[in-house]
Design a protein around this motif. Structure first.
Motif, PDB file in Angstrom:
ATOM      1  N   VAL A 142       0.774  -1.113  -0.180  1.00 22.27           N
ATOM      2  CA  VAL A 142      -0.114   0.036  -0.070  1.00 22.27           C
ATOM      3  C   VAL A 142       0.909   1.220  -0.034  1.00 22.27           C
ATOM      4  N   SER A 143       0.537   2.242  -0.913  1.00 18.95           N
ATOM      5  CA  SER A 143       1.394   3.317  -0.705  1.00 18.95           C
ATOM      6  C   SER A 143       1.077   4.335   0.230  1.00 18.95           C
ATOM      7  N   PRO A 144       1.957   5.142   0.620  1.00 21.38           N
ATOM      8  CA  PRO A 144       2.156   5.757   2.225  1.00 21.38           C
ATOM      9  C   PRO A 144       1.465   7.078   1.466  1.00 21.38           C
ATOM     10  N   THR A 145       0.574   7.808   2.445  1.00 27.92           N
ATOM     11  CA  THR A 145       0.008   9.257   2.203  1.00 27.92           C
ATOM     12  C   THR A 145       0.199   9.902   3.337  1.00 27.92           C
ATOM     13  N   THR A 146       1.190   9.435   4.334  1.00 27.47           N
ATOM     14  CA  THR A 146       1.491  10.503   5.439  1.00 27.47           C
ATOM     15  C   THR A 146       3.048  10.222   5.519  1.00 27.47           C
ATOM     16  N   ALA A 147       3.796  11.290   6.443  1.00 24.84           N
ATOM     17  CA  ALA A 147       5.305  10.901   6.515  1.00 24.84           C
ATOM     18  C   ALA A 147       5.312   9.702   7.521  1.00 24.84           C
ATOM     19  N   ASP A 148       4.412   9.424   8.361  1.00 25.22           N
ATOM     20  CA  ASP A 148       4.515   8.203   9.463  1.00 25.22           C
ATOM     21  C   ASP A 148       4.389   7.064   8.715  1.00 25.22           C
ATOM     22  N   HIS A 149       3.474   7.023   7.522  1.00 26.99           N
ATOM     23  CA  HIS A 149       3.458   5.690   6.896  1.00 26.99           C
ATOM     24  C   HIS A 149       4.745   5.472   6.312  1.00 26.99           C
ATOM     25  N   VAL A 150       5.464   6.281   5.724  1.00 30.45           N
ATOM     26  CA  VAL A 150       6.811   6.193   5.367  1.00 30.45           C
ATOM     27  C   VAL A 150       7.935   5.683   6.349  1.00 30.45           C
ATOM     28  N   ARG A 151       7.846   6.226   7.462  1.00 29.47           N
ATOM     29  CA  ARG A 151       8.760   5.769   8.652  1.00 29.47           C
ATOM     30  C   ARG A 151       8.305   4.438   9.284  1.00 29.47           C
ATOM     31  N   ALA A 152       7.205   4.143   9.317  1.00 29.20           N
ATOM     32  CA  ALA A 152       6.670   2.817   9.864  1.00 29.20           C
ATOM     33  C   ALA A 152       7.088   1.776   8.796  1.00 29.20           C
ATOM     34  N   GLU A 153       7.020   1.827   7.486  1.00 29.09           N
ATOM     35  CA  GLU A 153       7.397   0.841   6.446  1.00 29.09           C
ATOM     36  C   GLU A 153       8.883   0.821   6.291  1.00 29.09           C
ATOM     37  N   LEU A 154       9.499   1.964   6.081  1.00 29.96           N
ATOM     38  CA  LEU A 154      10.692   1.868   5.674  1.00 29.96           C
ATOM     39  C   LEU A 154      11.921   2.196   6.732  1.00 29.96           C
ATOM     40  N   GLY A 155      11.580   2.887   7.480  1.00 26.66           N
ATOM     41  CA  GLY A 155      12.459   3.217   8.830  1.00 26.66           C
ATOM     42  C   GLY A 155      13.672   3.882   8.280  1.00 26.66           C
ATOM     43  N   ASP A 156      14.922   3.366   8.963  1.00 25.38           N
ATOM     44  CA  ASP A 156      16.140   3.883   8.975  1.00 25.38           C
ATOM     45  C   ASP A 156      16.671   3.509   7.325  1.00 25.38           C
ATOM     46  N   ALA A 157      16.054   2.911   6.308  1.00 26.95           N
ATOM     47  CA  ALA A 157      16.517   2.832   4.945  1.00 26.95           C
ATOM     48  C   ALA A 157      16.483   4.077   4.171  1.00 26.95           C
ATOM     49  N   VAL A 158      15.552   4.898   4.726  1.00 29.47           N
ATOM     50  CA  VAL A 158      15.528   6.379   4.182  1.00 29.47           C
ATOM     51  C   VAL A 158      16.365   7.325   4.807  1.00 29.47           C
ATOM     52  N   ASP A 159      17.104   8.219   3.969  1.00 32.43           N
ATOM     53  CA  ASP A 159      18.199   8.888   4.766  1.00 32.43           C
ATOM     54  C   ASP A 159      17.534  10.157   5.478  1.00 32.43           C
ATOM     55  N   PHE A 160      16.426  10.753   4.799  1.00 28.98           N
ATOM     56  CA  PHE A 160      15.688  11.936   5.354  1.00 28.98           C
ATOM     57  C   PHE A 160      14.211  11.857   4.837  1.00 28.98           C
ATOM     58  N   VAL A 161      13.263  11.944   5.921  1.00 29.39           N
ATOM     59  CA  VAL A 161      11.814  12.140   5.523  1.00 29.39           C
ATOM     60  C   VAL A 161      11.348  13.440   5.544  1.00 29.39           C
ATOM     61  N   LEU A 162      10.860  13.984   4.647  1.00 26.38           N
ATOM     62  CA  LEU A 162      10.558  15.397   4.541  1.00 26.38           C
ATOM     63  C   LEU A 162       9.054  15.338   4.615  1.00 26.38           C
TER      64      LEU A 162
END
Length: 325
Positions: A142-162
């Motif tokens: 499922v695609s993310p529509t909030t920043a929290d969705h991104v953090r919950a699914e990808l965590g530290d694999a992303v260098d920065f969440v805007l």
């Protein structure tokens, strides 16, 4: 716009260094990398678990930059860009020399769009280049529509969440094959077929298959952990209650016309009467069913006109055969 100026500058610095930035758009959150850096682009595929043959969309800061990234632009494509950019429309055109094959899945075509979100546009301006950005989630989910969705699914694999707040459209962009004189819709999305046809003055086909690979074409896509079953609207309640009785934890998308009907199920979401509201909430509803422990989701397809076409497309893909990716 919730992101601060220093956050945007930090995100641009991360991109220049070859890092990955999750960025908001009006459709869904994207997992962005420098479009001209093959190593950074390769990290997107690694983090998402995405097949390298599955092309990415290059996000640019405005229609004036189109010729920097593509070549041989037909008049119909320029007309669509003029009317719908910034906005949830992606144009597939011939690849320009700045776009590495790593970003196109080896194709000589590239998908390009201008996002309609102040944070995304500010980042593109600060960065000064193109950003490849598929949805910021594991491939097929499922695609993310909030920043929290991104953090919950990808965590530290992303260098920065805007963080730019919740996405306004909620489903991905419409993808149009604009390589020839007669455009066609390869993926329904945030710009409706009716609006496209009004601008072009001609009907547009929505082929079920295409020789051009684009995002969202896999049989299973946009899928929650729970299995999705599609039935006719008048059968939703009976199907859900039968499945619940035999031991499933059932989530139900209850059609608006059945809003007052009691349903014996684990979780119930009454579908909004507005297709714009339904599209905006669709992925959040699917995530909610997963969070509540549903193993089966029963839904019906909306009327396939306007944004209903995009919603139906996403539900069909969510209900499709699961892949190992």
């Amino acid at each position: 716009m919730t992101a601060r100026t220093n956050d945007i500058e930090k995100a641009a610095t991360v991109l220049r260094a070859g890092g990955l930035v999750a960025l908001p758009t009006e459709t869904v959150y994207g997992l962005g990398a420098n479009a001209e850096d093959p190593a950074a682009v390769a990290r997107i595929f690694q983090v998402k678990g995405r097949p390298p043959s599955h092309p990415l969309i290059v996000h640019i800061g405005g229609a004036k930059h189109l010729d920097d990234w593509v070549q041989d632009v037909p008049q119909a494509a320029r007309l669509l860009a003029e009317h719908f950019w910034p906005g949830p429309l992606t144009l597939v055109l011939r690849r320009g020399s700045r776009v590495p094959l790593a970003a196109t899945g080896g194709l000589e075509t590239v998908a390009v769009r201008v996002p309609d979100h102040p944070v995304a546009l500010a980042l593109l301006s600060a960065f000064g280049g193109g950003v490849t950005a598929p949805s910021a989630n594991r491939f097929g989910s499922v695609s993310p529509t909030t920043a929290d969705h991104v953090r919950a699914e990808l965590g530290d694999a992303v260098d920065f969440v805007l963080d730019g707040g919740p996405c306004e459209v909620g489903v991905e962009s419409t993808i149009v094959d604009a390589t020839g004189d007669v455009p066609s819709i390869l993926r329904p999305g945030g710009v409706t077929r009716e609006d496209l046809e009004a601008v072009l003055g001609r009907p547009l086909a929505v082929p079920s298959t295409s020789h051009i690979r684009v995002p969202g074409q896999h049989p299973s896509h946009y899928a929650p952990r729970a299995r999705v079953v599609l039935v006719e609207p008048e059968k939703v309640v009976a199907e859900a209650e039968t499945a619940q009785e035999v031991g499933h934890q059932v989530g139900v998308f209850l059609p608006p016309s059945f809003a007052d009907v009691p349903v014996k199920a684990h979780a119930v979401v009454t579908v909004p009467g507005s297709m714009a509201a339904y599209a905006r909430g669709l992925y959040g509803f699917l995530r909610e069913f997963d969070q509540r422990g549903c193993d089966l989701i029963v839904a019906s397809l909306p009327v396939e006109e306007g944004l209903g076409l995009a919603i139906a497309n996403r539900l069909r893909r969510a209900a499709g055969p699961r892949t190992s990716a």
